[in-house]
Design an enzyme around this catalytic site. Structure first.
Site, PDB file in Angstrom:
ATOM      1  N   HIS A  45     -18.057  -8.603  17.215  1.00 61.54           N
ATOM      2  CA  HIS A  45     -18.492  -7.900  16.014  1.00 61.54           C
ATOM      3  C   HIS A  45     -19.999  -7.989  15.861  1.00 61.54           C
ATOM      4  O   HIS A  45     -20.548  -9.079  15.695  1.00 61.54           O
ATOM      5  CB  HIS A  45     -17.791  -8.516  14.804  1.00 61.54           C
ATOM      6  CG  HIS A  45     -17.949  -7.752  13.558  1.00 61.54           C
ATOM      7  ND1 HIS A  45     -18.733  -8.197  12.529  1.00 61.54           N
ATOM      8  CD2 HIS A  45     -17.427  -6.571  13.156  1.00 61.54           C
ATOM      9  CE1 HIS A  45     -18.679  -7.325  11.537  1.00 61.54           C
ATOM     10  NE2 HIS A  45     -17.897  -6.329  11.900  1.00 61.54           N
ATOM     11  N   GLU A  59     -18.819  -4.189  19.175  1.00 58.21           N
ATOM     12  CA  GLU A  59     -18.914  -3.216  18.087  1.00 58.21           C
ATOM     13  C   GLU A  59     -20.326  -3.212  17.547  1.00 58.21           C
ATOM     14  O   GLU A  59     -21.003  -4.241  17.547  1.00 58.21           O
ATOM     15  CB  GLU A  59     -17.926  -3.613  16.978  1.00 58.21           C
ATOM     16  CG  GLU A  59     -17.958  -2.722  15.751  1.00 58.21           C
ATOM     17  CD  GLU A  59     -18.893  -3.211  14.643  1.00 58.21           C
ATOM     18  OE1 GLU A  59     -19.040  -2.474  13.659  1.00 58.21           O
ATOM     19  OE2 GLU A  59     -19.487  -4.303  14.767  1.00 58.21           O
ATOM     20  N   HIS A  90     -26.362  -2.831  10.573  1.00 62.37           N
ATOM     21  CA  HIS A  90     -25.124  -2.709   9.804  1.00 62.37           C
ATOM     22  C   HIS A  90     -25.339  -2.097   8.431  1.00 62.37           C
ATOM     23  O   HIS A  90     -24.523  -1.325   7.951  1.00 62.37           O
ATOM     24  CB  HIS A  90     -24.454  -4.080   9.652  1.00 62.37           C
ATOM     25  CG  HIS A  90     -23.148  -3.999   8.942  1.00 62.37           C
ATOM     26  ND1 HIS A  90     -23.035  -4.202   7.588  1.00 62.37           N
ATOM     27  CD2 HIS A  90     -21.920  -3.695   9.397  1.00 62.37           C
ATOM     28  CE1 HIS A  90     -21.772  -4.042   7.240  1.00 62.37           C
ATOM     29  NE2 HIS A  90     -21.079  -3.738   8.317  1.00 62.37           N
ATOM     30  N   GLU A 119     -19.816   2.559  15.407  1.00 63.21           N
ATOM     31  CA  GLU A 119     -19.512   3.106  14.083  1.00 63.21           C
ATOM     32  C   GLU A 119     -20.757   3.789  13.548  1.00 63.21           C
ATOM     33  O   GLU A 119     -21.860   3.258  13.641  1.00 63.21           O
ATOM     34  CB  GLU A 119     -19.086   1.994  13.127  1.00 63.21           C
ATOM     35  CG  GLU A 119     -18.746   2.508  11.754  1.00 63.21           C
ATOM     36  CD  GLU A 119     -18.319   1.407  10.798  1.00 63.21           C
ATOM     37  OE1 GLU A 119     -18.219   1.700   9.595  1.00 63.21           O
ATOM     38  OE2 GLU A 119     -18.095   0.260  11.233  1.00 63.21           O
TER      39      GLU A 119
END
Length: 190
Positions: A50, A77, A92, A161
């Site tokens: 992560h 990710e 993020h 993402e």
């Protein structure tokens, strides 16, 4: 879901691969495990680092992605944000405040978003590593292109993402051209 007696919150993909996020804060609903400690009886689990291996390196930085590879993760990710000059970078939050410091180590006092800066301004003026530890002082925010290079060198699969959905089509059409899909294993999510 319970895995070997441990209650965890797993995400189940359409390929029946379970994803486990390894987070430094040991959140109660996350099963935190290193890739090399998976029980042999659980062979269908793909561990996703992560934000890279953010337990030991600053999240969404090249040191975190190289650490993920070194610790046996096969997939990492990341989240894409955009600079003022439309460079995709790994971050993020929209704001840089949580993970950024001025080059002198002082935290940002006022909220500053990633898209308030050009890519070069971020590279020249902002440190994205010292918040994690002195050994990471001087770590720069990586562009998505740098992550693709890291993926090419290490073989890491990427789970990308994109939080700003207005940029999804631009990202796919312009940044991740069809040639990249042949070269890099990518999973996109928005």
């Amino acid at each position: 879901m319970t895995l070997n007696g441990i209650e965890s919150n797993f995400g189940l993909s359409n390929t029946n691969t379970y994803y486990i996020n390894a987070l430094p804060d040991n959140s109660s609903d996350i099963f935190n495990v290193e890739a090399n400690t998976i029980p042999e009886s659980v062979s269908d689990i793909t561990l996703i680092a992560h934000r890279g291996y953010s337990d030991i390196a600053p999240e969404n930085t090249l040191p975190a992605f190289y650490a993920a590879d070194e610790h046996g993760f096969t997939t990492a990710e990341c989240v894409i944000e955009w600079t003022k000059d439309n460079v995709p970078v790994l971050l993020h939050d929209k704001s840089i405040n949580r993970t950024a410091r001025r080059n002198n180590g002082i935290p940002m006092l006022f909220k500053r978003n990633c898209n308030d800066f050009t890519y070069q301004e971020l590279v020249d003026n902002i440190d994205f590593g010292s918040w994690k530890g002195k050994e990471f002082t001087g770590t720069k925010i990586p562009s998505f292109y740098e992550l693709l290079q890291c993926s090419s060198e290490t073989g890491l699969n990427l789970y990308v993402e994109i939080k700003t959905t207005d940029n999804t089509n631009y990202f796919i059409d312009t940044i991740v051209s069809p040639q990249y899909f042949d070269l890099y294993p990518l999973i996109l999510s928005d």
